[in-house]
Motif scaffolding. Structure first.
Motif, PDB file in Angstrom:
ATOM      1  N   SER A   1       0.670  -1.208   0.006  1.00 16.13           N
ATOM      2  CA  SER A   1       0.015  -0.120   0.026  1.00 16.13           C
ATOM      3  C   SER A   1       0.840   1.291  -0.028  1.00 16.13           C
ATOM      4  CB  SER A   1      -0.662  -0.161   1.139  1.00 16.13           C
ATOM      5  OG  SER A   1      -0.156   0.025   2.256  1.00 16.13           O
ATOM      6  N   GLY A   2       0.264   2.484  -0.824  1.00 16.76           N
ATOM      7  CA  GLY A   2       1.182   3.414  -0.861  1.00 16.76           C
ATOM      8  C   GLY A   2       2.155   3.600  -2.095  1.00 16.76           C
ATOM      9  N   ALA A   3       2.375   2.277  -2.714  1.00 16.85           N
ATOM     10  CA  ALA A   3       3.590   2.404  -3.798  1.00 16.85           C
ATOM     11  C   ALA A   3       3.144   2.707  -5.009  1.00 16.85           C
ATOM     12  CB  ALA A   3       3.957   0.853  -3.889  1.00 16.85           C
ATOM     13  N   MET A   4       4.052   3.194  -5.684  1.00 15.07           N
ATOM     14  CA  MET A   4       3.502   3.828  -7.230  1.00 15.07           C
ATOM     15  C   MET A   4       2.964   2.706  -7.800  1.00 15.07           C
ATOM     16  SD  MET A   4       7.215   5.575  -8.256  1.00 15.07           S
ATOM     17  CE  MET A   4       8.136   6.072  -7.032  1.00 15.07           C
ATOM     18  N   THR A   5       1.933   3.108  -8.786  1.00 10.71           N
ATOM     19  CA  THR A   5       1.105   2.207  -9.693  1.00 10.71           C
ATOM     20  C   THR A   5       1.403   2.439 -11.065  1.00 10.71           C
ATOM     21  OG1 THR A   5      -0.790   3.450  -9.577  1.00 10.71           O
ATOM     22  CG2 THR A   5      -0.519   1.595  -7.617  1.00 10.71           C
ATOM     23  N   PHE A   6       1.158   1.305 -11.919  1.00  8.68           N
ATOM     24  CA  PHE A   6       1.106   1.663 -13.485  1.00  8.68           C
ATOM     25  C   PHE A   6       0.108   2.600 -13.855  1.00  8.68           C
ATOM     26  CE2 PHE A   6      -0.457   0.182 -17.544  1.00  8.68           C
ATOM     27  CZ  PHE A   6       0.623   0.189 -18.351  1.00  8.68           C
ATOM     28  N   GLU A   7      -1.287   2.454 -12.969  1.00  9.62           N
ATOM     29  CA  GLU A   7      -2.054   3.392 -13.453  1.00  9.62           C
ATOM     30  C   GLU A   7      -1.864   4.844 -13.176  1.00  9.62           C
ATOM     31  OE1 GLU A   7      -3.193  -0.569 -12.697  1.00  9.62           O
ATOM     32  OE2 GLU A   7      -2.213   0.657 -11.439  1.00  9.62           O
ATOM     33  N   LYS A   8      -1.364   5.069 -12.108  1.00 11.25           N
ATOM     34  CA  LYS A   8      -1.375   6.633 -11.800  1.00 11.25           C
ATOM     35  C   LYS A   8       0.075   7.261 -12.466  1.00 11.25           C
ATOM     36  CE  LYS A   8      -0.092   9.635  -7.829  1.00 11.25           C
ATOM     37  NZ  LYS A   8      -0.115   9.767  -6.408  1.00 11.25           N
TER      38      LYS A   8
END
Length: 167
Positions: free
Chosen positions: A136-143
């Protein structure tokens, strides 16, 4: 759980990336998932970094002429391509993307393209649900995809975005 890769190319990055080079990156990313339950954010970042270094990627070249902040360095470089592993907090997404833009300005070893490796929201959810790993809180592909679309006039360097996903 199996691993799949999602990909998006920005600013004609697909024209710069040779097929054999793209295959090397895919193979390294998929090879790194032999023990999926153990993939914490810290361990997975370390594992990927070691795999890439063992395949000829230069670790932590300086972006600037003198040592500054280690977070101002592109993690890995090979054949004038910089690679960042984005498993840190999502608030650093823009910072990591700007490193690619700053590199040609401040580094004598010009970077022609950036590769940004992150995990998808689905991967993070499955890791938490199935293996109890806290992503949780990690960078995501979508963002990151939204950042790249919104900053297309700011980020002039081609970027290849890769999302590690749960299949």
């Amino acid at each position: 759980m199996k691993i799949a890769l999602q990909k998006h190319y920005y600013r004609s990055a697909h024209d710069i990336m040779a097929d054999d080079f793209a295959n090397e990156i895919d193979n390294l990313l998929l090879q790194s998932t032999n023990d999926i339950p153990s993939l914490s954010r810290i361990y997975y970042n370390h594992l990927l970094k070691e795999l890439f270094k063992n395949n000829g990627w230069q670790n932590n070249p300086s972006l600037f002429h003198e040592p500054v902040n280690p977070f101002d360095k592109i993690e890995l470089v090979k054949n004038n391509i910089g690679l960042e592993i984005g498993f840190r907090h999502a608030s650093l997404t823009g910072h990591n993307l700007l490193k690619f833009q700053l590199s040609p300005v401040h580094n004598s070893d010009k970077i022609d393209m950036g590769i940004f490796v992150v995990t998808t929201h689905n991967f993070q959810k499955q890791m938490r649900k199935t293996f109890g790993q806290n992503w949780s809180g990690a960078m995501t592909f979508e963002k990151t995809d939204r950042y790249l679309r919104n900053f297309k006039t700011t980020l002039q360097i081609p970027i290849f975005l890769i999302g590690i996903d749960a299949a």
